[in-house]
Design an enzyme around this catalytic site. Structure first.
Site, PDB file in Angstrom:
ATOM      1  N   CYS A 136      16.640   4.724 -41.337  1.00  0.00           N
ATOM      2  CA  CYS A 136      16.007   4.614 -42.656  1.00  0.00           C
ATOM      3  C   CYS A 136      16.585   5.648 -43.612  1.00  0.00           C
ATOM      4  O   CYS A 136      16.201   6.826 -43.571  1.00  0.00           O
ATOM      5  CB  CYS A 136      14.497   4.818 -42.515  1.00  0.00           C
ATOM      6  N   CYS A 139      14.058   7.268 -45.977  1.00  0.00           N
ATOM      7  CA  CYS A 139      13.222   8.323 -45.394  1.00  0.00           C
ATOM      8  C   CYS A 139      14.012   9.618 -45.209  1.00  0.00           C
ATOM      9  O   CYS A 139      13.500  10.701 -45.444  1.00  0.00           O
ATOM     10  CB  CYS A 139      12.690   7.913 -44.020  1.00  0.00           C
ATOM     11  N   ASP A 140      15.255   9.510 -44.756  1.00  0.00           N
ATOM     12  CA  ASP A 140      15.949  10.692 -44.237  1.00  0.00           C
ATOM     13  C   ASP A 140      17.108  11.201 -45.091  1.00  0.00           C
ATOM     14  O   ASP A 140      17.644  12.277 -44.799  1.00  0.00           O
ATOM     15  CB  ASP A 140      16.472  10.391 -42.818  1.00  0.00           C
TER      16      ASP A 140
END
Ligand code: NAP
Length: 309
Positions: A136, A139-140
Site C-alpha cells: 500500500c 499507507c507507507d
C-alpha cells in the site's frame, strides 16, 4: 443483533457494498450491511481517484468512502461490524455464521467482499512485510522520504502508485515481468515523463533480502541473467486475490481464480444471492463499476424478494 433475520444482507462495505447499502436504505428495505474492518474497502488504500465521475479535481479514496457512507447514513443505513466465518446457501433462507458464535439469516444476500493485494510469494517477502515490504503506497510512502524504492507490477495500481511514491522517494524503480505496461496510456505517459521513475523490463523479483529491513532484491531477467538491486523498500502491486474464505465456492461455482460468476444483473447461480464489486468474476475492476454493480444488485434483490412473497 444475535440470530436476527433480515430480508437483505449485504456482506462487505467497499464501494459496491456501500452503494448497495445506500440503495437498500433509500428503498426502505429491511436490510443489514456487515463490514469486517473499516468501511471503504480497497479505496482506503488508494491515494487519489481521478476518474470517479462528479469530482472534477479528483478525490482521495478515504474521502470518497466517507462520502458514500454519509450518503447511505442519510437514509438510515443499518450496518454492523462483524466477521462472517461461513455461509450456508442450501435453503431458501441463507445463514451466516459469525466468529463470536452468533448467526444471522436472510432471504437475499449480496456478496461484496472484494479483493486484497496479491503477494509475490518469494523468499524474504513474509519476513520483511512491514519492514520494507509493502502492499500500500498510500499507507507507507511517507516512510521513504529521499530513499530509493522498487515497485513491482505493470498495471494501473503499480504505475499510479509509483507516481505517488515520487512525492516522497528520490528514486522509484518499476520492475515489470514484460516489456510493456498493462496500465492505461495516460498513466504510462505520466510515468515515462517522470524523471524520478525508471524501469527494469522483462524481470521478476526472486528474493527480497535484508535483516531488519529491505536491503536488496534478487532479480531474474527473461534471458536468465540474474542481478541484484539495492533498495530501501519494495511495493508489491501485482493485482488482487478474492476475499472468499467465508464463501461456499463450489455452491457458487467460483471461477478458477476464486471469483464469483454472475449474470448481467449480478445474480449468481444461487437464487437470491448476488455478487457485486471486485469479488465478481470479470475483467474490469474500477470503483465506478463496483458502485454500479452494488446498485444493480439491490434492484435484482428487490425483484427476487417481490417474487418470493
Ligand atoms: P492488474 O491490472 O491485474 O495488473 C497486475 C500487474 O501485475 C500486471 O502488470 C501483471 O503483469 C503483474 N503481475 C501479476 N502477477 C505477477 C507476478 N506474480 N509477478 C510479477 N508481476 C505480476 O492489477 P492492478 O493494477 O492491481 O489493478 C486491478 C484492477 O483495478 C484493474 O482492473 C485496474 O484497471 C483497476 N485499477 C484502476 C485504476 C484507475 O483507473 N486509475 C487504478 C488502480 C487499479 P502482466 O501485465 O504481465 O500480466
Amino acid at each position: 443483533m444475535a440470530n436476527t433475520h433480515h430480508n437483505l444482507i449485504i456482506l462487505g462495505g467497499g464501494p459496491a457494498g456501500l452503494t448497495a447499502g445506500l440503495y437498500a436504505a433509500r428503498a426502505r428495505m429491511d436490510h443489514l450491511l456487515i463490514e469486517k474492518g473499516a468501511e471503504g474497502g480497497q479505496i482506503l488504500l488508494t491515494d487519489w481517484i481521478d476518474n470517479y465521475p462528479g469530482f472534477p479535481d479528483g478525490i482521495s479514496g478515504f474521502e470518497l468512502a466517507e462520502k458514500i457512507l454519509a450518503q447511505a447514513k442519510r437514509f438510515d443505513l443499518n450496518s454492523m461490524f462483524a466477521n462472517v466465518t461461513s455461509i450456508e446457501l442450501s435453503e431458501t433462507v441463507k445463514r451466516l455464521e459469525l466468529d463470536n458464535g452468533d448467526s444471522l439469516s436472510c432471504d437475499c444476500l449480496i456478496i461484496c467482499t472484494g479483493a486484497r493485494p496479491r503477494p509475490l510469494g518469494v523468499p524474504g517477502e513474509k519476513e520483511l512485510t512491514g519492514k520494507g515490504v509493502s502492499y500500500c503506497a498510500t499507507c507507507d510512502a511517507p516512510f521513504y522520504r529521499n530513499m530509493h524504492v522498487a515497485v513491482v507490477g505493470g498495471g494501473n495500481t503499480a504505475i499510479q502508485e509509483a507516481a505517488h511514491l515520487t512525492k516522497f522517494a528520490d528514486k522509484v524503480t518499476v520492475i515489470h515481468r514484460r516489456d510493456e505496461l498493462r496500465a492505461t496510456k495516460i498513466l504510462q505517459e505520466k510515468a515515462f515523463a517522470n524523471p524520478k521513475i525508471d524501469f527494469i523490463w522483462n524481470t521478476t523479483v526472486t528474493e527480497i533480502i535484508g535483516t531488519d529491513g529491505v536491503e536488496k532484491l534478487q532479480l531474474l531477467n527473461r534471458d536468465q541473467t540474474t542481478s541484484e538491486l539495492s533498495v530501501d523498500g519494495i511495493f508489491v502491486l501485482i493485482g488482487v486475490l478474492p476475499n472468499n474464505d467465508m464463501l461456499p465456492l463450489d455452491v457458487l461455482k467460483a471461477d478458477e481464480g476464486g471469483f464469483i460468476p454472475t449474470d448481467q444483473e449480478t445474480r449468481t447461480v444461487v437464487p437470491g444471492v448476488m455478487a457485486a464489486g471486485d469479488i465478481r468474476s470479470k475483467e474490469v475492476r474500477q470503483v465506478i463499476n463496483a458502485a454500479g454493480e452494488g446498485a444493480t444488485a439491490v434492484l435484482a434483490a428487490e425483484q427476487y424478494l417481490t417474487n418470493l412473497s
